[in-house]
Design a protein around this motif. Sequence first.
Motif, PDB file in Angstrom:
ATOM      1  N   GLN A 217     -13.214  -0.071  -2.309  1.00 23.62           N
ATOM      2  CA  GLN A 217     -12.790   0.616  -1.095  1.00 23.62           C
ATOM      3  C   GLN A 217     -11.664  -0.122  -0.378  1.00 23.62           C
ATOM      4  O   GLN A 217     -10.907   0.483   0.393  1.00 23.62           O
ATOM      5  CB  GLN A 217     -13.971   0.777  -0.136  1.00 23.62           C
ATOM      6  N   VAL A 218     -11.554  -1.422  -0.605  1.00 20.07           N
ATOM      7  CA  VAL A 218     -10.594  -2.235   0.150  1.00 20.07           C
ATOM      8  C   VAL A 218      -9.157  -1.801  -0.120  1.00 20.07           C
ATOM      9  O   VAL A 218      -8.336  -1.703   0.801  1.00 20.07           O
ATOM     10  CB  VAL A 218     -10.780  -3.727  -0.161  1.00 20.07           C
ATOM     11  N   ALA A 219      -8.831  -1.522  -1.376  1.00 18.52           N
ATOM     12  CA  ALA A 219      -7.463  -1.119  -1.710  1.00 18.52           C
ATOM     13  C   ALA A 219      -7.082   0.179  -1.010  1.00 18.52           C
ATOM     14  O   ALA A 219      -5.947   0.339  -0.546  1.00 18.52           O
ATOM     15  CB  ALA A 219      -7.319  -0.968  -3.221  1.00 18.52           C
ATOM     16  N   VAL A 220      -8.031   1.101  -0.901  1.00 18.20           N
ATOM     17  CA  VAL A 220      -7.782   2.372  -0.219  1.00 18.20           C
ATOM     18  C   VAL A 220      -7.501   2.120   1.259  1.00 18.20           C
ATOM     19  O   VAL A 220      -6.590   2.719   1.848  1.00 18.20           O
ATOM     20  CB  VAL A 220      -8.987   3.320  -0.390  1.00 18.20           C
ATOM     21  N   ILE A 221      -8.276   1.234   1.856  1.00 14.58           N
ATOM     22  CA  ILE A 221      -8.090   0.903   3.269  1.00 14.58           C
ATOM     23  C   ILE A 221      -6.729   0.242   3.493  1.00 14.58           C
ATOM     24  O   ILE A 221      -5.992   0.603   4.414  1.00 14.58           O
ATOM     25  CB  ILE A 221      -9.233  -0.013   3.747  1.00 14.58           C
ATOM     26  N   ARG A 222      -6.381  -0.697   2.643  1.00 14.56           N
ATOM     27  CA  ARG A 222      -5.081  -1.364   2.787  1.00 14.56           C
ATOM     28  C   ARG A 222      -3.926  -0.369   2.658  1.00 14.56           C
ATOM     29  O   ARG A 222      -2.949  -0.435   3.404  1.00 14.56           O
ATOM     30  CB  ARG A 222      -4.942  -2.458   1.734  1.00 14.56           C
ATOM     31  N   ASP A 223      -4.043   0.533   1.690  1.00 14.66           N
ATOM     32  CA  ASP A 223      -2.984   1.530   1.496  1.00 14.66           C
ATOM     33  C   ASP A 223      -2.798   2.394   2.742  1.00 14.66           C
ATOM     34  O   ASP A 223      -1.677   2.733   3.120  1.00 14.66           O
ATOM     35  CB  ASP A 223      -3.306   2.426   0.296  1.00 14.66           C
ATOM     36  N   ALA A 224      -3.916   2.750   3.381  1.00 16.82           N
ATOM     37  CA  ALA A 224      -3.836   3.601   4.570  1.00 16.82           C
ATOM     38  C   ALA A 224      -3.166   2.870   5.731  1.00 16.82           C
ATOM     39  O   ALA A 224      -2.445   3.482   6.531  1.00 16.82           O
ATOM     40  CB  ALA A 224      -5.234   4.066   4.979  1.00 16.82           C
ATOM     41  N   TYR A 225      -3.386   1.565   5.819  1.00 14.02           N
ATOM     42  CA  TYR A 225      -2.795   0.782   6.911  1.00 14.02           C
ATOM     43  C   TYR A 225      -1.358   0.369   6.634  1.00 14.02           C
ATOM     44  O   TYR A 225      -0.624   0.029   7.571  1.00 14.02           O
ATOM     45  CB  TYR A 225      -3.648  -0.455   7.201  1.00 14.02           C
ATOM     46  N   ALA A 226      -0.950   0.390   5.379  1.00 17.28           N
ATOM     47  CA  ALA A 226       0.406  -0.023   5.043  1.00 17.28           C
ATOM     48  C   ALA A 226       1.395   1.087   5.386  1.00 17.28           C
ATOM     49  O   ALA A 226       1.268   2.203   4.883  1.00 17.28           O
ATOM     50  CB  ALA A 226       0.497  -0.354   3.565  1.00 17.28           C
ATOM     51  N   PRO A 227       2.389   0.829   6.236  1.00 20.94           N
ATOM     52  CA  PRO A 227       3.366   1.867   6.573  1.00 20.94           C
ATOM     53  C   PRO A 227       4.183   2.268   5.343  1.00 20.94           C
ATOM     54  O   PRO A 227       4.423   1.453   4.448  1.00 20.94           O
ATOM     55  CB  PRO A 227       4.262   1.182   7.618  1.00 20.94           C
ATOM     56  N   THR A 228       4.604   3.509   5.306  1.00 16.41           N
ATOM     57  CA  THR A 228       5.470   3.964   4.222  1.00 16.41           C
ATOM     58  C   THR A 228       6.880   3.399   4.409  1.00 16.41           C
ATOM     59  O   THR A 228       7.238   2.915   5.491  1.00 16.41           O
ATOM     60  CB  THR A 228       5.549   5.500   4.204  1.00 16.41           C
ATOM     61  N   ASP A 229       7.675   3.483   3.351  1.00 15.09           N
ATOM     62  CA  ASP A 229       9.059   3.024   3.446  1.00 15.09           C
ATOM     63  C   ASP A 229       9.814   3.797   4.525  1.00 15.09           C
ATOM     64  O   ASP A 229      10.640   3.230   5.260  1.00 15.09           O
ATOM     65  CB  ASP A 229       9.769   3.191   2.099  1.00 15.09           C
ATOM     66  N   GLU A 230       9.514   5.088   4.626  1.00 16.42           N
ATOM     67  CA  GLU A 230      10.187   5.918   5.629  1.00 16.42           C
ATOM     68  C   GLU A 230       9.809   5.480   7.046  1.00 16.42           C
ATOM     69  O   GLU A 230      10.669   5.430   7.945  1.00 16.42           O
ATOM     70  CB  GLU A 230       9.814   7.394   5.426  1.00 16.42           C
ATOM     71  N   GLN A 231       8.537   5.151   7.254  1.00 19.17           N
ATOM     72  CA  GLN A 231       8.101   4.704   8.578  1.00 19.17           C
ATOM     73  C   GLN A 231       8.747   3.372   8.947  1.00 19.17           C
ATOM     74  O   GLN A 231       9.160   3.168  10.094  1.00 19.17           O
ATOM     75  CB  GLN A 231       6.567   4.586   8.606  1.00 19.17           C
ATOM     76  N   VAL A 232       8.833   2.462   7.993  1.00 15.43           N
ATOM     77  CA  VAL A 232       9.454   1.160   8.250  1.00 15.43           C
ATOM     78  C   VAL A 232      10.936   1.340   8.584  1.00 15.43           C
ATOM     79  O   VAL A 232      11.453   0.732   9.529  1.00 15.43           O
ATOM     80  CB  VAL A 232       9.284   0.225   7.045  1.00 15.43           C
ATOM     81  N   ALA A 233      11.620   2.186   7.817  1.00 13.69           N
ATOM     82  CA  ALA A 233      13.050   2.423   8.067  1.00 13.69           C
ATOM     83  C   ALA A 233      13.259   3.028   9.452  1.00 13.69           C
ATOM     84  O   ALA A 233      14.197   2.641  10.175  1.00 13.69           O
ATOM     85  CB  ALA A 233      13.619   3.348   6.992  1.00 13.69           C
ATOM     86  N   TRP A 234      12.382   3.969   9.835  1.00 12.84           N
ATOM     87  CA  TRP A 234      12.486   4.571  11.170  1.00 12.84           C
ATOM     88  C   TRP A 234      12.281   3.518  12.258  1.00 12.84           C
ATOM     89  O   TRP A 234      13.048   3.451  13.225  1.00 12.84           O
ATOM     90  CB  TRP A 234      11.449   5.686  11.320  1.00 12.84           C
ATOM     91  N   ALA A 235      11.255   2.680  12.095  1.00 15.64           N
ATOM     92  CA  ALA A 235      10.958   1.672  13.103  1.00 15.64           C
ATOM     93  C   ALA A 235      12.090   0.657  13.223  1.00 15.64           C
ATOM     94  O   ALA A 235      12.495   0.274  14.327  1.00 15.64           O
ATOM     95  CB  ALA A 235       9.644   0.969  12.772  1.00 15.64           C
TER      96      ALA A 235
END
Length: 273
Positions: A217-235
């Motif tokens: 389950q941990v990998a799924v949780i980490r993936d959900a918390y990791a921002p997408t490339d698009e979100q990082v570029a926007w920020a």
Amino acid sequence: MDTATSWTMPGPGWLFCPADRPERYAKAAAAADVVILDLEDAVSPDAKAGARQSIVDDPQDVERTVVRVNAATTDEFADDLAALEKTPYRRVMLAKTETRADVDKLDGHEVIALVESPLGAVNASQIAAAENVVGFMWGSEDLTAGLGGRRSRLAEGSYHPIVTQVRGSVLLAAKAHGCFALDSVFMDIGDLDALAAETDDAVNIGFDAKVAIHPKQVAVIRDAYAPTDEQVAWAEGLLAAAEGERGVFTYEGQMVDGPVFKQAQQILRRAEN
């Protein structure tokens, strides 16, 4: 009073590990950002003494380990504290936290209050005001049992409204007092899609991490918390644009004020983990 702690959470993927299974300690640490060595529900009554000895004999990384102790009203609690005093661990999750007096019994420890009863839910804000409370978690199954109910979730899988209410009240109490908030466990280990959806909701509403009961389950949780490339570029673009602005401004057609600026900063913080 806001709680001060020098600890920086290593990441959003937390994992329970039975304290009476020391052979799993290293595997849990390799899988998760933070391991919760559990002296409570994961350990049968006849194995609790051995579990306490295991946390003494097999010390783990203090910065990435929390010990869940039995409720302050149980006979096991004093023995848990005696064992803790023989370890380097000072960050403790208190099962079934119900009052500020429960937390006061852990003076000298940083406490993650686990709210999983009706009394704990209505006292969440009072508990959060205790100086040694640094974080919160909530639990649905004990809460439902305490309400006299049979199921914490509706037929389609979402939480019953009263359970959602407690989830929100615990999050509010934590954030109002400068504490971090952990979202509850997802019991259906095989349904990773539903776990991902629930973790996405936890991220969106402001929970700082989610707790797993199985390493996969941990990998799924980490993936959900990791921002997408698009979100990082926007920020990154928004924060760069803000350097040449004064007050409210517009970025990519969106009005940017204080809350939006903070959201961009939060995305970049998560990207660093």
